[in-house]
Design a protein around this motif. Structure first.
Motif, PDB file in Angstrom:
ATOM      1  N   TRP A 182       0.822  -1.208   0.000  1.00  0.00           N
ATOM      2  CA  TRP A 182       0.000   0.000   0.000  1.00  0.00           C
ATOM      3  C   TRP A 182       0.856   1.259   0.000  1.00  0.00           C
ATOM      4  O   TRP A 182       0.435   2.310  -0.506  1.00  0.00           O
ATOM      5  CB  TRP A 182      -0.940   0.006   1.200  1.00  0.00           C
ATOM      6  CG  TRP A 182      -0.287   0.270   2.538  1.00  0.00           C
ATOM      7  CD1 TRP A 182       0.272  -0.642   3.372  1.00  0.00           C
ATOM      8  CD2 TRP A 182      -0.144   1.546   3.185  1.00  0.00           C
ATOM      9  NE1 TRP A 182       0.761  -0.031   4.504  1.00  0.00           N
ATOM     10  CE2 TRP A 182       0.516   1.312   4.423  1.00  0.00           C
ATOM     11  CE3 TRP A 182      -0.507   2.844   2.861  1.00  0.00           C
ATOM     12  CZ2 TRP A 182       0.818   2.337   5.317  1.00  0.00           C
ATOM     13  CZ3 TRP A 182      -0.207   3.870   3.755  1.00  0.00           C
ATOM     14  CH2 TRP A 182       0.448   3.613   4.961  1.00  0.00           C
ATOM     15  N   THR A 183       2.076   1.140   0.513  1.00  0.00           N
ATOM     16  CA  THR A 183       2.965   2.297   0.562  1.00  0.00           C
ATOM     17  C   THR A 183       3.390   2.764  -0.827  1.00  0.00           C
ATOM     18  O   THR A 183       3.913   3.868  -0.977  1.00  0.00           O
ATOM     19  CB  THR A 183       4.207   1.970   1.402  1.00  0.00           C
ATOM     20  OG1 THR A 183       4.788   0.741   0.929  1.00  0.00           O
ATOM     21  CG2 THR A 183       3.838   1.797   2.868  1.00  0.00           C
ATOM     22  N   SER A 184       3.153   1.931  -1.860  1.00  0.00           N
ATOM     23  CA  SER A 184       3.476   2.359  -3.229  1.00  0.00           C
ATOM     24  C   SER A 184       2.584   3.503  -3.684  1.00  0.00           C
ATOM     25  O   SER A 184       2.885   4.172  -4.682  1.00  0.00           O
ATOM     26  CB  SER A 184       3.349   1.181  -4.197  1.00  0.00           C
ATOM     27  OG  SER A 184       1.996   0.736  -4.281  1.00  0.00           O
ATOM     28  N   LEU A 185       1.481   3.727  -2.972  1.00  0.00           N
ATOM     29  CA  LEU A 185       0.571   4.825  -3.308  1.00  0.00           C
ATOM     30  C   LEU A 185       0.981   6.139  -2.651  1.00  0.00           C
ATOM     31  O   LEU A 185       0.374   7.177  -2.912  1.00  0.00           O
ATOM     32  CB  LEU A 185      -0.858   4.479  -2.871  1.00  0.00           C
ATOM     33  CG  LEU A 185      -1.501   3.244  -3.502  1.00  0.00           C
ATOM     34  CD1 LEU A 185      -2.876   3.007  -2.897  1.00  0.00           C
ATOM     35  CD2 LEU A 185      -1.595   3.398  -5.013  1.00  0.00           C
ATOM     36  N   LYS A 186       1.994   6.089  -1.796  1.00  0.00           N
ATOM     37  CA  LYS A 186       2.419   7.303  -1.104  1.00  0.00           C
ATOM     38  C   LYS A 186       3.084   8.289  -2.059  1.00  0.00           C
ATOM     39  O   LYS A 186       3.594   7.921  -3.112  1.00  0.00           O
ATOM     40  CB  LYS A 186       3.415   6.955   0.012  1.00  0.00           C
ATOM     41  CG  LYS A 186       2.801   6.297   1.234  1.00  0.00           C
ATOM     42  CD  LYS A 186       3.874   6.124   2.302  1.00  0.00           C
ATOM     43  CE  LYS A 186       3.328   5.559   3.591  1.00  0.00           C
ATOM     44  NZ  LYS A 186       4.377   5.471   4.632  1.00  0.00           N
ATOM     45  N   HIS A 187       3.066   9.545  -1.652  1.00  0.00           N
ATOM     46  CA  HIS A 187       3.821  10.613  -2.312  1.00  0.00           C
ATOM     47  C   HIS A 187       3.340  10.906  -3.733  1.00  0.00           C
ATOM     48  O   HIS A 187       4.080  11.487  -4.523  1.00  0.00           O
ATOM     49  CB  HIS A 187       5.324  10.286  -2.332  1.00  0.00           C
ATOM     50  CG  HIS A 187       5.865   9.860  -1.003  1.00  0.00           C
ATOM     51  ND1 HIS A 187       5.774  10.655   0.121  1.00  0.00           N
ATOM     52  CD2 HIS A 187       6.477   8.705  -0.610  1.00  0.00           C
ATOM     53  CE1 HIS A 187       6.323  10.022   1.147  1.00  0.00           C
ATOM     54  NE2 HIS A 187       6.748   8.842   0.737  1.00  0.00           N
ATOM     55  N   ALA A 197      -2.005   7.398   2.320  1.00  0.00           N
ATOM     56  CA  ALA A 197      -1.988   7.149   0.877  1.00  0.00           C
ATOM     57  C   ALA A 197      -3.419   7.010   0.378  1.00  0.00           C
ATOM     58  O   ALA A 197      -4.279   6.449   1.063  1.00  0.00           O
ATOM     59  CB  ALA A 197      -1.198   5.884   0.556  1.00  0.00           C
ATOM     60  N   ILE A 198      -3.668   7.521  -0.827  1.00  0.00           N
ATOM     61  CA  ILE A 198      -4.995   7.431  -1.437  1.00  0.00           C
ATOM     62  C   ILE A 198      -4.822   6.972  -2.877  1.00  0.00           C
ATOM     63  O   ILE A 198      -4.017   7.528  -3.631  1.00  0.00           O
ATOM     64  CB  ILE A 198      -5.732   8.784  -1.396  1.00  0.00           C
ATOM     65  CG1 ILE A 198      -5.956   9.224   0.053  1.00  0.00           C
ATOM     66  CG2 ILE A 198      -7.073   8.686  -2.133  1.00  0.00           C
ATOM     67  CD1 ILE A 198      -6.575  10.607   0.194  1.00  0.00           C
ATOM     68  N   GLY A 199      -5.557   5.946  -3.256  1.00  0.00           N
ATOM     69  CA  GLY A 199      -5.502   5.446  -4.624  1.00  0.00           C
ATOM     70  C   GLY A 199      -6.759   4.654  -4.921  1.00  0.00           C
ATOM     71  O   GLY A 199      -7.752   4.732  -4.204  1.00  0.00           O
ATOM     72  N   ALA A 217      -5.518   4.551   2.846  1.00  0.00           N
ATOM     73  CA  ALA A 217      -4.711   3.750   3.773  1.00  0.00           C
ATOM     74  C   ALA A 217      -3.834   4.666   4.616  1.00  0.00           C
ATOM     75  O   ALA A 217      -3.351   5.699   4.141  1.00  0.00           O
ATOM     76  CB  ALA A 217      -3.847   2.754   3.004  1.00  0.00           C
ATOM     77  N   PHE A 218      -3.609   4.269   5.869  1.00  0.00           N
ATOM     78  CA  PHE A 218      -2.857   5.130   6.782  1.00  0.00           C
ATOM     79  C   PHE A 218      -2.201   4.295   7.868  1.00  0.00           C
ATOM     80  O   PHE A 218      -2.624   3.180   8.180  1.00  0.00           O
ATOM     81  CB  PHE A 218      -3.779   6.182   7.412  1.00  0.00           C
ATOM     82  CG  PHE A 218      -5.117   5.649   7.852  1.00  0.00           C
ATOM     83  CD1 PHE A 218      -5.300   5.106   9.114  1.00  0.00           C
ATOM     84  CD2 PHE A 218      -6.192   5.670   6.980  1.00  0.00           C
ATOM     85  CE1 PHE A 218      -6.521   4.606   9.511  1.00  0.00           C
ATOM     86  CE2 PHE A 218      -7.438   5.168   7.363  1.00  0.00           C
ATOM     87  CZ  PHE A 218      -7.606   4.637   8.635  1.00  0.00           C
ATOM     88  N   ASP A 219      -1.152   4.866   8.442  1.00  0.00           N
ATOM     89  CA  ASP A 219      -0.405   4.231   9.530  1.00  0.00           C
ATOM     90  C   ASP A 219      -0.414   5.196  10.702  1.00  0.00           C
ATOM     91  O   ASP A 219       0.241   6.232  10.671  1.00  0.00           O
ATOM     92  CB  ASP A 219       1.024   3.934   9.074  1.00  0.00           C
ATOM     93  CG  ASP A 219       1.882   3.331  10.180  1.00  0.00           C
ATOM     94  OD1 ASP A 219       1.330   3.037  11.255  1.00  0.00           O
ATOM     95  OD2 ASP A 219       3.089   3.163   9.960  1.00  0.00           O
ATOM     96  N   LEU A 220      -1.169   4.855  11.746  1.00  0.00           N
ATOM     97  CA  LEU A 220      -1.322   5.741  12.897  1.00  0.00           C
ATOM     98  C   LEU A 220      -0.519   5.291  14.101  1.00  0.00           C
ATOM     99  O   LEU A 220      -0.600   5.906  15.162  1.00  0.00           O
ATOM    100  CB  LEU A 220      -2.807   5.822  13.300  1.00  0.00           C
ATOM    101  CG  LEU A 220      -3.774   6.306  12.225  1.00  0.00           C
ATOM    102  CD1 LEU A 220      -5.181   6.390  12.789  1.00  0.00           C
ATOM    103  CD2 LEU A 220      -3.339   7.652  11.666  1.00  0.00           C
ATOM    104  N   LEU A 230       2.736  -1.305   8.226  1.00  0.00           N
ATOM    105  CA  LEU A 230       1.541  -2.112   8.385  1.00  0.00           C
ATOM    106  C   LEU A 230       0.417  -1.150   8.736  1.00  0.00           C
ATOM    107  O   LEU A 230       0.365  -0.622   9.847  1.00  0.00           O
ATOM    108  CB  LEU A 230       1.723  -3.155   9.484  1.00  0.00           C
ATOM    109  CG  LEU A 230       0.514  -4.066   9.736  1.00  0.00           C
ATOM    110  CD1 LEU A 230       0.164  -4.846   8.474  1.00  0.00           C
ATOM    111  CD2 LEU A 230       0.791  -5.017  10.884  1.00  0.00           C
ATOM    112  N   GLY A 231      -0.449  -0.890   7.773  1.00  0.00           N
ATOM    113  CA  GLY A 231      -1.430   0.167   7.940  1.00  0.00           C
ATOM    114  C   GLY A 231      -2.847  -0.339   8.065  1.00  0.00           C
ATOM    115  O   GLY A 231      -3.118  -1.542   8.122  1.00  0.00           O
ATOM    116  N   GLU A 232      -3.762   0.616   8.116  1.00  0.00           N
ATOM    117  CA  GLU A 232      -5.193   0.350   8.107  1.00  0.00           C
ATOM    118  C   GLU A 232      -5.781   1.032   6.882  1.00  0.00           C
ATOM    119  O   GLU A 232      -5.191   1.961   6.332  1.00  0.00           O
ATOM    120  CB  GLU A 232      -5.842   0.894   9.376  1.00  0.00           C
ATOM    121  CG  GLU A 232      -5.344   0.256  10.655  1.00  0.00           C
ATOM    122  CD  GLU A 232      -5.983   0.893  11.876  1.00  0.00           C
ATOM    123  OE1 GLU A 232      -6.925   0.300  12.423  1.00  0.00           O
ATOM    124  OE2 GLU A 232      -5.532   1.985  12.273  1.00  0.00           O
TER     125      GLU A 232
END
Length: 352
Positions: A182-187, A197-199, A217-220, A230-232
């Motif tokens: 999911w982190t591939s959607l960051k930035h 991240a939003i996609g 998706a987010f990591d809090l 490891l996000g939600e």
């Protein structure tokens, strides 16, 4: 416009109760809030900024995401004579200026009307648009927002919004490919913090992305609580999405906190399937392993034009979906465990 305040539990609130909403916003678990702004498919997600990220006192505590805003007035696709619809249930706020004012007062309890509306405080951090159809991409509502508000939209919708010349930043939502984290959607947009991240979920064979989904998706978590990355996620699919297309999402490194998917099966007579409904929804819940299944896009609106008499709607309940799935599987495996919520106009939920 006055709205009846509904009885609430510690998990829920209503926009008419500002103190109740503020208490939910600053809940001790620091969990995201999901608020249904109309009876159809306009949502506000308020995500608490991670505690490990230091911020000056003037920086707000929550990141506010507005999804598919359509608050009042008609929406037409193609032309007024082809398809026009109106809300039957009043939106809980009738303008985005009023919503902005309320959010400001939630974070700044001492703020007054003059401070929030005239002081230049835009509380909407980003707008997400799932489809180009005007019940999702409503120009009159969207243009109530300041030009500086960033917009993330799917392919055709982003081109449409750019053509208006109103917003400074319009980003086409990237796709989350199978086997990608999911982190591939960051930035993809400088407007988003690095913990968010939003996609969209890529749906092979569905070239127009009608039956698709938005992934937020987010990591809090603090570094010491669990492994980073490891996000939600909140998955938003107003028309529904096949469970097969969601099956890879858990392997992307997110736990699906909530799936927003409608109950009603809606189609155009002898032509096209529109909303997939609850019989598909329960499979999507199972594939995504969502903790919450939240109904969306089920308002029975007043319709006019050529299409209106051709619409066919079957209203399913979650229990009917469970019974159907049991028969389909012939009790060969366990059904998914989840919490179902149906939120009316103005209802909100703490996503635990």
């Amino acid at each position: 416009m006055a709205h009846e305040k509904k009885a609430s539990s510690p998990e829920t609130f209503h926009v008419s109760g500002l103190d109740e909403w503020r208490q939910a916003l600053h809940n001790t678990g620091r969990r995201p809030l999901l608020t249904h702004l109309n009876a159809d498919t306009t949502w506000l997600i308020q995500i608490p900024r991670p505690t490990q990220i230091s911020r000056p006192p003037q920086v707000r505590t929550h990141f506010n995401i507005l999804i598919d805003p359509w608050l009042q007035g008609p929406q037409s696709d193609v032309a007024w004579w082809f398809s026009t619809q109106w809300h039957v249930v009043a939106s809980s706020v009738d303008t985005l200026a009023k919503l902005n004012e309320i959010i400001y007062q939630l974070e700044q309890p001492g703020a007054n009307r003059e401070t929030s509306s005239e002081g230049g405080h835009n509380m909407i951090d980003v707008v997400v648009i799932s489809h180009e159809f005007t019940d999702h991409c409503h120009q009159a509502t969207l243009q109530e927002l300041p030009k500086s508000t960033p917009v993330i939209a799917t392919d055709i919708a982003s081109d449409l919004i750019r053509s208006w010349g109103h917003f400074d930043t319009v980003v086409t939502a990237p796709g989350l490919e199978k086997d990608a984290p999911w982190t591939s959607l960051k930035h993809v947009c400088s407007c988003l913090p690095d913990w968010l991240a939003i996609g969209r979920v890529v749906t092979p064979g569905n070239s127009l992305y009608y039956h698709s989904a938005i992934l937020i998706a987010f990591d809090l978590c603090d570094d010491g609580e669990q492994q980073r990355d490891l996000g939600e996620a909140v998955i938003y699919s107003p028309h529904g999405i096949s469970g097969e297309d969601l099956a890879f999402v858990p392997s992307s490194g997110v736990k699906t906190l909530a799936l927003l998917h409608g109950l009603h099966d809606v189609s155009i007579w002898m032509t096209k399937q529109l909303n997939l409904g609850a019989l598909n929804g329960i499979r999507a819940v199972e594939a995504s392993r969502a903790r919450y299944w939240i109904a969306t896009h089920d308002e029975i609106k007043k319709g006019g034009g050529f299409i209106a008499p051709l619409l066919r709607r079957v209203q399913y309940t979650p229990q009917q979906a469970i019974e159907y799935e049991r028969k389909r599987l012939q009790d060969e495996c366990d059904l998914p465990t989840y919490t179902f919520k149906e939120l009316g106009s103005g209802d909100g939920l703490i996503l635990r």
